[in-house]
Design a protein around this motif. Sequence first.
Motif, PDB file in Angstrom:
ATOM      1  N   LEU D 218      97.567 -75.251-122.854  1.00 18.28           N
ATOM      2  CA  LEU D 218      97.848 -74.988-121.453  1.00 18.28           C
ATOM      3  C   LEU D 218      96.700 -74.181-120.858  1.00 18.28           C
ATOM      4  O   LEU D 218      96.340 -73.123-121.379  1.00 18.28           O
ATOM      5  N   ILE D 219      96.120 -74.683-119.785  1.00 18.06           N
ATOM      6  CA  ILE D 219      95.008 -73.974-119.141  1.00 18.06           C
ATOM      7  C   ILE D 219      95.428 -73.725-117.699  1.00 18.06           C
ATOM      8  O   ILE D 219      95.315 -74.610-116.847  1.00 18.06           O
ATOM      9  N   THR D 220      95.945 -72.528-117.415  1.00 19.05           N
ATOM     10  CA  THR D 220      96.413 -72.250-116.064  1.00 19.05           C
ATOM     11  C   THR D 220      95.337 -71.500-115.289  1.00 19.05           C
ATOM     12  O   THR D 220      94.355 -71.024-115.850  1.00 19.05           O
ATOM     13  N   TYR D 221      95.571 -71.368-113.987  1.00 20.58           N
ATOM     14  CA  TYR D 221      94.657 -70.665-113.093  1.00 20.58           C
ATOM     15  C   TYR D 221      93.267 -71.292-113.222  1.00 20.58           C
ATOM     16  O   TYR D 221      92.255 -70.605-113.320  1.00 20.58           O
ATOM     17  N   ALA D 222      93.248 -72.606-113.253  1.00 22.55           N
ATOM     18  CA  ALA D 222      92.003 -73.296-113.566  1.00 22.55           C
ATOM     19  C   ALA D 222      91.891 -74.571-112.733  1.00 22.55           C
ATOM     20  O   ALA D 222      92.895 -75.122-112.273  1.00 22.55           O
ATOM     21  N   GLU D 223      90.657 -75.012-112.520  1.00 22.80           N
ATOM     22  CA  GLU D 223      90.427 -76.242-111.771  1.00 22.80           C
ATOM     23  C   GLU D 223      89.391 -77.105-112.470  1.00 22.80           C
ATOM     24  O   GLU D 223      88.484 -76.575-113.105  1.00 22.80           O
ATOM     25  N   LYS D 237      84.659 -80.760-117.348  1.00 20.22           N
ATOM     26  CA  LYS D 237      84.411 -79.318-117.268  1.00 20.22           C
ATOM     27  C   LYS D 237      85.509 -78.671-116.443  1.00 20.22           C
ATOM     28  O   LYS D 237      85.826 -79.141-115.349  1.00 20.22           O
ATOM     29  N   VAL D 238      86.070 -77.611-116.963  1.00 27.04           N
ATOM     30  CA  VAL D 238      87.175 -76.925-116.293  1.00 27.04           C
ATOM     31  C   VAL D 238      86.770 -75.481-116.035  1.00 27.04           C
ATOM     32  O   VAL D 238      86.249 -74.807-116.927  1.00 27.04           O
ATOM     33  N   LYS D 239      87.006 -75.073-114.789  1.00 28.69           N
ATOM     34  CA  LYS D 239      86.708 -73.673-114.443  1.00 28.69           C
ATOM     35  C   LYS D 239      87.994 -72.868-114.513  1.00 28.69           C
ATOM     36  O   LYS D 239      88.967 -73.176-113.838  1.00 28.69           O
ATOM     37  N   LYS D 330      85.378 -62.432-116.075  1.00 22.79           N
ATOM     38  CA  LYS D 330      84.576 -63.382-115.278  1.00 22.79           C
ATOM     39  C   LYS D 330      85.178 -64.775-115.405  1.00 22.79           C
ATOM     40  O   LYS D 330      85.940 -65.033-116.343  1.00 22.79           O
ATOM     41  N   GLU D 331      84.787 -65.647-114.489  1.00 18.91           N
ATOM     42  CA  GLU D 331      85.307 -67.009-114.641  1.00 18.91           C
ATOM     43  C   GLU D 331      84.655 -67.674-115.841  1.00 18.91           C
ATOM     44  O   GLU D 331      83.557 -67.337-116.248  1.00 18.91           O
ATOM     45  N   GLU D 332      85.394 -68.617-116.420  1.00 15.46           N
ATOM     46  CA  GLU D 332      84.962 -69.248-117.653  1.00 15.46           C
ATOM     47  C   GLU D 332      84.863 -70.746-117.411  1.00 15.46           C
ATOM     48  O   GLU D 332      85.677 -71.303-116.682  1.00 15.46           O
ATOM     49  N   ILE D 333      83.874 -71.371-118.012  1.00  9.36           N
ATOM     50  CA  ILE D 333      83.795 -72.832-117.915  1.00  9.36           C
ATOM     51  C   ILE D 333      84.103 -73.423-119.288  1.00  9.36           C
ATOM     52  O   ILE D 333      83.435 -73.113-120.266  1.00  9.36           O
TER      53      ILE D 333
END
Lengths: 159, 342, 289, 668, 192
Positions: D218-223, D237-239, D330-333
Amino acid sequence: MKSFEPKIIGLFCNWCTYLAADLAGVSRMQYAPNLRIVRVMCSGRIHPEHVLWAFENGADGVLIGGCHPGDCHYIEGNFKNLRRYLLLKRLLKQFGIDERRLRLEWISASEADKLRRVVDEFTETLRELGPFAQEAPLFQAAESPSPIQKSTLGMKEED
Amino acid sequence: MAKKKVGFYWCASCGGCEEAVVDLAEDLLAALEQIEIVFWPVAMDFKREDVEKMADGEIFATFINGAVRLSEQEEIVHLLRRKSQVIVAFGACSHMGGIPGLANGVQREQILDYYYHSGPTVETNGSVEPDPGITKKEHGFDLPEFYRHVRALDQVIDVDYYIPGCAPPPAIVKGALAQLLAEEPPPPGTVLASSHALCHECELNETKPAEGIRIKEFKRPHQVEKIDPNTCLLVQGLVCLGPVTRGGCGALCVKGRMPCTGCFGPLDGVQDFGAAALSFVASIIDSNDPHEIERILDEGIPDPLGTFYLYSLPKSLLFQKLLGRNGKKVAESRPRKEKVEA
Amino acid sequence: MEYFYYPGCSLKGTGASYEKSLLEVFALLGIPMKELPDWNCCGATSYMSIDEEVALAMAARNLAIAEENGRDVIAPCSACYMVLRKTQKYMKEYAHIRQSILNALKKAGLTYHGDRVRIRHPLDVLVNDVGIAEIRKRVQRSLNGVRVFPYYGCLIVRPKNGFDHATYPTSMDRLLEALGCEVIDHPLKTKCCGGSLTGTLEEVGMRLVYILLKEAKKRGSHAIATVCPLCQFNLDAYQEKVEKIYSESLGIPVMYFTQLLGYALGAEDSHLGLEQHIVPVQEVFEMVR
Amino acid sequence: MAGRNGDLPRIGVYVCHCGTNIGGKVNVPEVVAFARTLPNVVVAREYKYMCSDPGQLLIKEDIQKLNINRVIVASCSPHLHEHTFRKATLEGGQNPYLFHMANIREHVSWVTDDPEKATEKAKAIIEAAVYRIQFHEPLESKQVPVNPDVLIVGGGIAGITAALTLANAGKKVYLVERESSIGGHMAKFDKTFPTLDCASCILTPKMTAVKDHPNIQLITYAEVLEVDGYVGNFTVKVKKKPRYVIEDRCIGCYVCVENCVYKTPKYPSEFDEGIGLRKPIYIPFPQAVPLVAVIDPETCIEFKSGRCPKKCQQACREVVGRDAIDFTQKEEILEIQVGAIVLATGFQTFDASRIPEYGYGRYPNVYTSLEIERLVNSSGPTGGEIVLRDGRKPRSVGIIHCVGSRDRNFNPWCSRVCCMYSLKLAHLVRERTGAEVYNFYIDMRTPGKGYEEFYEKLLHEGVHFIRGKVAEVTDWTINPEEAGRLVIRVEDSLIGVVRRIPVDMVILSVGLEPRADAEELRRLFNISCSAEGWFLERHPKLAPVSTYTDGVFIAGACQGPKDIPDTVAQAGAAAGEVLSLVDRGFIELEPNIAVIDARKCSGCHVCIALCPYSAISFNETENVAQINEALCKGCGVCVGACPSRAIHQQLFKDEQIMAEIEGLLMVE
Amino acid sequence: MIPIQRTIKYESDLDHAFREKIMSVQGCENIWSCIQCGQCSAACPLSIYMDYTPRKIIAMTREGFREEVLSSRTIWLCASCYACAAYCPQNVNITEIMYALKRYAIEEKKYPKNFPIPELAKAFFTYVKTHGRNAEFWVVFNVWRRVAVFKLLKMLPLGWKLLTRRRLPLRRDRIQNTRQLKTILSNLNGEA
């Protein structure tokens, strides 16, 4: 006399404009029967020779249909087509051919209505322009080859 | 072995191709051991009657340079076709129409008007214009017809071989002669030069970037302050038609750091040299913005017709229906209308 | 940009103070404008009920004259504004109308191409071309504390796709705010004033006028601002009668937005035609003098 | 002329009537007679339905008995049946690529009024096919392996259902959700129609199952940022946006929220549609999955001024001992590899302030239906009590249907769920407040199992049903009964009278529309949208969850307005399609790739920069360009540019295209 | 006694060509799109005075209730404020349809007699056609002179007020180039 019915060759990309034409069918939209479609995978496949060939074989107009900028199934094939299209238009103009005979439209798979509008509009334009074969003075055949010279040669006419 | 009879003739051309024959120099002498020149109006005193007297097919090969625009030229090439076993289109003009072929980009009336009336250097009383209707029997001649269009040789008669170039360089002419005289001559329709494009033999080809060519700005030679002698001209933004032009000349122009203008014509399979040139040139423009593309074209390729059809205008697809086309290629692309038994 | 001013019949009559104040405001803002030469009646809405083609042809004559001189036309009367725009639209969209009218114009020595002049309402020009910020800068006398009930009437935003929302416009609100007014938000901005019904079916017309006046009063308005001569006329001239019919005192000054704007820009009262109103308007300005 | 395999073309032409779809417009017998006159045509036949078994059998028999070696079927779009007839050609014993389809239905009979012109056009298209097919040659298709992992975008009920179905089948699933918790719109509802099940009672177990499933990441808070590759082998690629709370450490104990320097919630809660408030650090709702706090940097003092005592962090560290809060996150890719993608990105509700006449945003007691969902929800900000903003209980409530729907000024479509959810809200409001409830509808639309019964139930509950589209909600009042209330002005169209109905609360049943970023997503995944902006399915009936991009599937309301049962059904269908793709293990590629003839290539480099997939490289030793077949996707851009005619595209060779053009122009 | 009426409609009573006739008028094309939602009626400031609401007029026009529609008061009460058209979710331009119906009603002399609204329209029409411009005073004067002379007396006080405020010019304003206008109007297709 039968009124002039222009012939249009549509060179349509498989993913957008060809599908728009399919959708127009599914939606039973009625448009000018003058359009005849050739499917290519991408508008970037289209070579200027295809366009000239169409004119040379009796088309009165050529409609290139591709995906909207940014939507190309192959990233930017439509732009490669655009570059050729813009240069080809200039060439046609030099040949004395009305540049309205070659038209590029970005029509997405859902824009059946746009396809209909474009085809009807294009047909109308071409009706006004008249047959391609009669257009440019450069391509007017005259006495060449002249029959007089042949007879002085005392030769049989060759086919 | 008897020497093979050979003829030369020129139609609408500048004379450079005649020069090309002479440029063979001592090789010409060597050739003369195998051939006998029976017709060469520019160099030797033969008359039309001499040819007419020959039997059909008596001449082994006739080399014709120049395009066809006058009725006189048409008459003679028909005559030569009958008298010759092999017709060789010699040089770009007879191959594709050449520089004279550019006249098809203008209407005949405009040409006559410019030359005899409105041109800046013309002093006219308003009546001087060649009129084929006037036959001056007392002078013993009449004027040929000035046709509406310029045609390449194979748009008038069947052509067996082509020697390309404007003019054909000596090496090409020499090689072509050898091939023609060989026991097994090449198949008819062959263009007697390389089967690859110019880039293939160009010394600058290896300077092209591995990731391909992208052009932001096309330049014409006079717009470049200093051409870099060690980089592909196309990569420098000069419209070099090497990629689309048949090789064989040894990239002579490029050696002189002038871009190829395409005198050897297209490669086999390419129907329309100009369209092919246009397509590859447009494809490498590095922009997706229509306005920017227009600007690049405005500045770099102001005259697409003159640029891409410098030597081949009569052979453009658009003229094919009107002027005829190379019979061989037509057969290839059209399916035969034959019935087969069910 | 120079404009033609198309007064329409009302601004030469009952809407005289609209004309005065409009010309004054444009002069103060330095926008050149001159009256359309030999204009004729726009065709008006009543015309449409008799013969639409005649109505459109009449409007087209004005358009043709304007086009000859290549200037956009400012039509302050909402009805004229709507009719002229409708004529442009119909001439563009309906070939039979276009052909018939072009032919008639041609016979009269006029031509019309259709896309050379735009029909503008002065409110549109002031808000969108001149701009609220610019007007705010030019204000000499703020109308601080004046509670204004903006009333647009119907035709200035009709049919759809004009310069403001068709049922809930806000341009005049923003303009009046820039003058310092306290602008009252209300749901009757485009509710019909009764139009010509005040003169024909009095009981209906008066009711419509009453609804507007009553609501303005209820919301504590010092004045109503209008953009159309007919709206102003109905609300002003029939106010006394409405008071009588509904036994209610109202006494609400009804002004053109150009009068409020003109005052704020520093025009003299006499240049704004303030004395021409039936319900006196001076007291509104007394509040801020 | 001889084909490449040396044989003379022997062409069979099969013209389909498609019932009356083609035959009703095109004179099929005339077309067949015409086809017989064309070069190399050995046999031409007509049949009612070519795609049927007997239709296909015609082809197979002719191949065997008449030695047909080129097959043309004139029927519908190749997008529909090319595959069918290639297979028939193969089964008849010929290479499947010696087949060509002439589209005389979508491009002719369905779009042409005049039967005569339709017939002529059909002839032209068939003649073109005959010309073209002479240049066809046998081809081999290639197989590439499929990565069995699946990406699902969107964690609403559609995404959750698809994820569980696939995970239960043993597939590795990546579920990407934009918000900090999965659940989507459904998590906001109190009850669901028509059964009045408690939404969270049926949804929460599924959400928990997603969290606990070993096959689901599950990858939440992500786009999703970027999508590369093709069916079977996508690289995505998911941010992952920073939530400033370390997910693995947080246990969802609320201590941080309680200790925030804001003593009481101050900011509108997104989950509560602004009806309730939250603090800068918050957990969107108690059943959130993952149950992890998140900090909103827009409202957090630490992010705004950098001078917060950070009591939340302190509490987490000292009271709970987790030290989960990290202001420096920080944001993660992330980069993931999958073979198939399911888009389940859902919908958004219509912005009611676009209709100023309804007063949303101007009158506090005008609510959207979604706000009311939170208001009636027992875990909502009022604990399920239906009160106005000032705390009063409404005595009468108006529910306006079709807000933003069935309206060409906004969205022309019917949003499909509004009638039913309006009935549900009417029921809940009436049940809990006893208020007079007025439903203003244009048409009642309640098709669905148990839906009409629910409507009837409401009729018995004494709810008013007024057929008429409300013109305005106004505070312009004209009598004492109306004073201080909102007035709804409507024509009661069944009676033919204009009514003014005073109410205390107005509920706007806002319609469903494509998400504002649907266009962006569409481009990202290279699929199409319908004119309205919904994701376009491959076929509205036969391929409702597929798209024109192989390997990308759609489920739920991103494809069009849908209720929960339909959404769940579609999610299951999408999962099924994914399974049938990845379980086969490979996909067959169209052999329409570009091929370089090394003997003709001059090494001019023109093609190299044009390839969008970097499939072309330069071979220095041979001095020629070469194409990596595995990378070539078959667009043909290089073919259109090659100055030496050294590249050709299989299935789309210049000879084929030009012969087709020529054929199209032969018929007058 | 309460009068009892039969209200049944037979197909033969209806004029099904009527809708086609109205739909062929510019601006009235969308009649088919109407979904009978009634928003026009609710938005109309005058529907409460009408014998049929605008929605009904559309339904009746569509179904060929020609007599009822043309003789209705509804079409004359329409003040042409375009509220219906602005609100209509189906882009039916109801106002234009009302205009078209008014024109037919006049053409077929179906409008209510001594009803001032059509009279005003006609007075306006006649005046402007000859003068090119409207003179408010004279147009109103002409209407009431014909419909109800006593009304003119009642109008005197307001007239006086306007006169003294220079808002009621009595001059008969006209354009200079009336000949041009006349040429235009006499060359329209609809005109003889």
